[in-house]
Design a protein around this motif. Structure first.
Motif, PDB file in Angstrom:
ATOM      1  N   UNK A  26      37.540  46.224  41.916  1.00 40.72           N
ATOM      2  CA  UNK A  26      38.404  47.318  41.757  1.00 40.72           C
ATOM      3  C   UNK A  26      39.847  46.524  43.129  1.00 40.72           C
ATOM      4  N   UNK A  27      38.924  46.247  44.629  1.00 36.38           N
ATOM      5  CA  UNK A  27      39.725  45.914  45.491  1.00 36.38           C
ATOM      6  C   UNK A  27      41.015  44.559  44.932  1.00 36.38           C
ATOM      7  N   UNK A  28      40.076  43.556  44.386  1.00 31.97           N
ATOM      8  CA  UNK A  28      40.726  42.408  43.848  1.00 31.97           C
ATOM      9  C   UNK A  28      41.586  42.856  42.842  1.00 31.97           C
ATOM     10  N   UNK A  29      41.938  43.243  41.493  1.00 33.27           N
ATOM     11  CA  UNK A  29      42.832  43.864  41.091  1.00 33.27           C
ATOM     12  C   UNK A  29      44.107  44.683  41.568  1.00 33.27           C
ATOM     13  N   UNK A  30      43.953  45.937  42.245  1.00 33.33           N
ATOM     14  CA  UNK A  30      44.768  46.177  42.951  1.00 33.33           C
ATOM     15  C   UNK A  30      45.282  45.412  43.844  1.00 33.33           C
ATOM     16  N   UNK A  31      44.861  44.214  44.449  1.00 33.24           N
ATOM     17  CA  UNK A  31      45.874  43.267  45.350  1.00 33.24           C
ATOM     18  C   UNK A  31      46.371  42.732  45.114  1.00 33.24           C
ATOM     19  N   UNK A  32      45.772  42.583  43.295  1.00 33.03           N
ATOM     20  CA  UNK A  32      46.821  40.748  42.727  1.00 33.03           C
ATOM     21  C   UNK A  32      47.659  42.042  41.570  1.00 33.03           C
ATOM     22  N   UNK A  33      47.631  43.037  41.371  1.00 35.77           N
ATOM     23  CA  UNK A  33      49.032  43.797  41.040  1.00 35.77           C
ATOM     24  C   UNK A  33      49.935  44.383  41.356  1.00 35.77           C
ATOM     25  N   UNK A  34      49.578  44.569  42.929  1.00 37.98           N
ATOM     26  CA  UNK A  34      50.511  44.938  43.068  1.00 37.98           C
ATOM     27  C   UNK A  34      51.225  43.354  44.774  1.00 37.98           C
ATOM     28  N   UNK A  35      50.431  42.876  44.093  1.00 38.28           N
ATOM     29  CA  UNK A  35      50.585  41.244  45.645  1.00 38.28           C
ATOM     30  C   UNK A  35      50.231  41.888  47.162  1.00 38.28           C
ATOM     31  N   UNK A  36      49.025  42.508  47.042  1.00 36.82           N
ATOM     32  CA  UNK A  36      49.292  42.993  48.294  1.00 36.82           C
ATOM     33  C   UNK A  36      48.112  42.003  49.015  1.00 36.82           C
ATOM     34  N   UNK A  45      38.875  28.780  50.230  1.00 32.32           N
ATOM     35  CA  UNK A  45      39.926  28.611  49.213  1.00 32.32           C
ATOM     36  C   UNK A  45      40.962  29.074  47.906  1.00 32.32           C
ATOM     37  N   UNK A  46      40.549  30.321  47.600  1.00 30.76           N
ATOM     38  CA  UNK A  46      41.142  31.139  46.436  1.00 30.76           C
ATOM     39  C   UNK A  46      42.519  31.535  47.486  1.00 30.76           C
ATOM     40  N   UNK A  47      42.454  32.187  48.950  1.00 28.71           N
ATOM     41  CA  UNK A  47      43.833  32.390  49.301  1.00 28.71           C
ATOM     42  C   UNK A  47      44.912  31.636  49.518  1.00 28.71           C
ATOM     43  N   UNK A  48      44.550  29.862  49.397  1.00 23.64           N
ATOM     44  CA  UNK A  48      45.205  29.330  49.616  1.00 23.64           C
ATOM     45  C   UNK A  48      45.945  29.284  48.082  1.00 23.64           C
ATOM     46  N   UNK A  49      44.726  28.888  47.020  1.00 26.82           N
ATOM     47  CA  UNK A  49      45.707  28.480  45.718  1.00 26.82           C
ATOM     48  C   UNK A  49      46.243  30.091  45.388  1.00 26.82           C
ATOM     49  N   UNK A  50      46.159  31.158  45.300  1.00 30.61           N
ATOM     50  CA  UNK A  50      47.157  31.879  44.906  1.00 30.61           C
ATOM     51  C   UNK A  50      48.354  31.995  46.451  1.00 30.61           C
ATOM     52  N   UNK A  51      48.450  31.893  46.585  1.00 27.91           N
ATOM     53  CA  UNK A  51      49.831  31.739  48.599  1.00 27.91           C
ATOM     54  C   UNK A  51      50.742  30.063  47.189  1.00 27.91           C
ATOM     55  N   UNK A  52      49.842  29.336  47.861  1.00 29.11           N
ATOM     56  CA  UNK A  52      50.191  28.387  47.264  1.00 29.11           C
ATOM     57  C   UNK A  52      51.019  28.218  46.200  1.00 29.11           C
TER      58      UNK A  52
END
Length: 461
Positions: free
Chosen positions: A85-95, A111-118
């Motif tokens: 739930x938390x990941x889906x919400x954050x990815x949909x709304x760029x939180x 590492x995944x936060x780096x991948x998302x932000x890169x």
């Protein structure tokens, strides 16, 4: 009242095992959640059962209150979150703040936060390179630019990558800045350093995940050290600031098994990646920030970082020859650090460099140490930051020079006399202060001073 009572009694479980069940059974759980939320945000209640945290987050999601949902996510103990739930919400709304929290604290994935932000940084850099550089290019580029959504609004989110690195490489959780458990802090640093300083493109999640690309187009050649290079291109100053904080951590000097980098390795890589011949897309200001970073850290960690004198001299010259007035003070401070551990071979040539650069504080130190009083007075007179202190500083210089040979005193006196027109206008009391200075130290030169004030009989008087 019930919450406060349970907190006082140390029996928070009763709130959820008994009270919440009553509200939920009667279809009025929203009332309970509304009352419990302030205690969650204050940190008083943070161990929410997954069903409660899930419902609390879902209510804000349904209402479009995404910032409120994000605050709830990073105030709930990570083991009580519904990760999907938390990941889906954050990815949909760029939180991104909450996204980093879920990845790192719930999944222990740094590492995944780096991948998302890169990926976000890559999109911004790609759009910026597509902008027309000349007025005549506007029509040709209009269709390309308009066909893609403007990502400039996401720049503040992209900059979170540097804040995240600053926290994680210092062994702190993001965004709370709370210290990570020791073993987790070591694992987090190792994972990030391994990824960030990888010499080639990596796949994530490993194994079998898609490659994490940094180049403009799919299928184009990826550069060496792609992730470090991309973050330096986006904002070299911010990246180097994050590394500057990381250098202060004992992780880089402790005997950590399998440690992927050292301070020496990081400095060597930065010099290689940003070398003018290796990558001409870095701007002069980017390289200035690199020189500042190295100059400040060389004397801090002499047992861990060693560079050839030729490289140190090139850094010193680069800092002095940069004509950007906005960085003068930062460059001067960096040179002061560097001079504490490196002595240039040609002092006269170095002084000329500093004169041209306007490094007055360094020049004052040199001239005072070499007892070159006329040059010291000239430096005081040229320094725009001296202000009204000029008379006290000149008085001190004249006192220090009272026992030098006559020709040196005469040279100092001549330097001050030539500055008389400017001194009398230094501030409201400049005329009186100049008269006092001459009377105290150069009483036989009153006539010369009056001659230099020929344009104003009032000042002569």
């Amino acid at each position: 009242i019930c919450v406060r009572a349970c907190l006082a009694l140390g029996d928070v479980e009763w709130l959820f095992d008994e009270l919440y069940e009553r509200y939920d059974a009667n279809g009025i759980d929203g009332i309970f959640l509304e009352r419990i939320e302030p205690f969650v945000l204050s940190g008083s209640v943070h161990a929410l059962p997954p069903s409660v945290s899930q419902r609390l987050i879902a209510i804000h999601d349904e209402r479009g209150q995404y910032d409120a949902a994000q605050r709830i996510i990073w105030h709930v103990d990570p083991e009580y979150l519904d990760i999907n739930q938390a990941l889906g919400l954050c990815q949909r709304h760029k939180l991104y703040d909450a996204l980093i929290y879920v990845y790192t604290r719930s999944m222990h994935d740094y590492v995944s936060p780096l991948v998302e932000l890169l990926a976000l940084v890559r999109r911004i850099e790609h759009q910026r390179r597509q902008r027309p550089r000349r007025v005549g290019d506007l029509d040709d580029a209009a269709s390309v630019v308009s066909a893609k959504p403007d990502v400039e609004a996401t720049v503040p989110d992209a900059y979170k990558v540097y804040a995240y690195l600053s926290h994680a490489l210092a062994g702190l959780s993001y965004p709370s800045k709370e210290p990570l458990p020791y073993d987790e802090g070591i694992a987090a640093r190792s994972a990030i350093y391994t990824f960030l300083f990888s010499g080639r493109t990596l796949s994530w999640p490993q194994p079998g995940g898609p490659p994490v690309l940094t180049s403009d187009e799919e299928g184009s050649v990826e550069p060496l050290y792609p992730y470090l290079r991309l973050l330096l291109h986006f904002d070299a100053e911010a990246m180097l600031d994050a590394l500057d904080l990381a250098f202060e951590e004992s992780y880089l000097e402790d005997d950590v098994p399998g440690k992927p980098v050292t301070r020496q390795r990081i400095v060597d890589l930065l010099l290689d990646v940003m070398a003018p011949g290796a990558d001409d897309t870095f701007s002069p200001i980017d390289r200035t920030f690199l020189h500042i970073f190295i100059a400040r850290n060389i004397p801090k960690y002499p047992q861990f970082i060693e560079l050839k004198p030729a490289i140190l001299h090139a850094i010193l010259v680069g800092l002095a020859e940069d004509a950007d007035q906005s960085t003068t003070e930062d460059r001067q401070l960096a040179v002061e650090y560097l001079l504490s551990s490196y002595t240039p071979p040609d002092s006269d040539a170095t002084i000329r460099l500093f004169e041209k650069a306007g490094f007055f504080r360094i020049l004052r130190s040199i001239y005072r140490g070499e007892r070159r009083w006329a040059a010291l007075a000239t430096t005081y007179l040229r320094d725009p930051d001296v202000g009204a202190d000029i008379f006290a500083l000149l008085s001190e210089t004249l006192q220090l020079a009272s026992r030098v040979p006559d020709d040196e005193r005469s040279q100092l006196a001549q330097t001050i006399l030539e500055a008389v027109p400017a001194l009398v206008q230094a501030h409201e009391a400049g005329l009186q202060a100049t008269a006092d200075l001459v009377d105290a130290f150069l009483p036989d030169r009153h006539a010369d001073v009056i001659a230099r004030l020929a344009s104003s009989q009032w000042r002569q008087f």
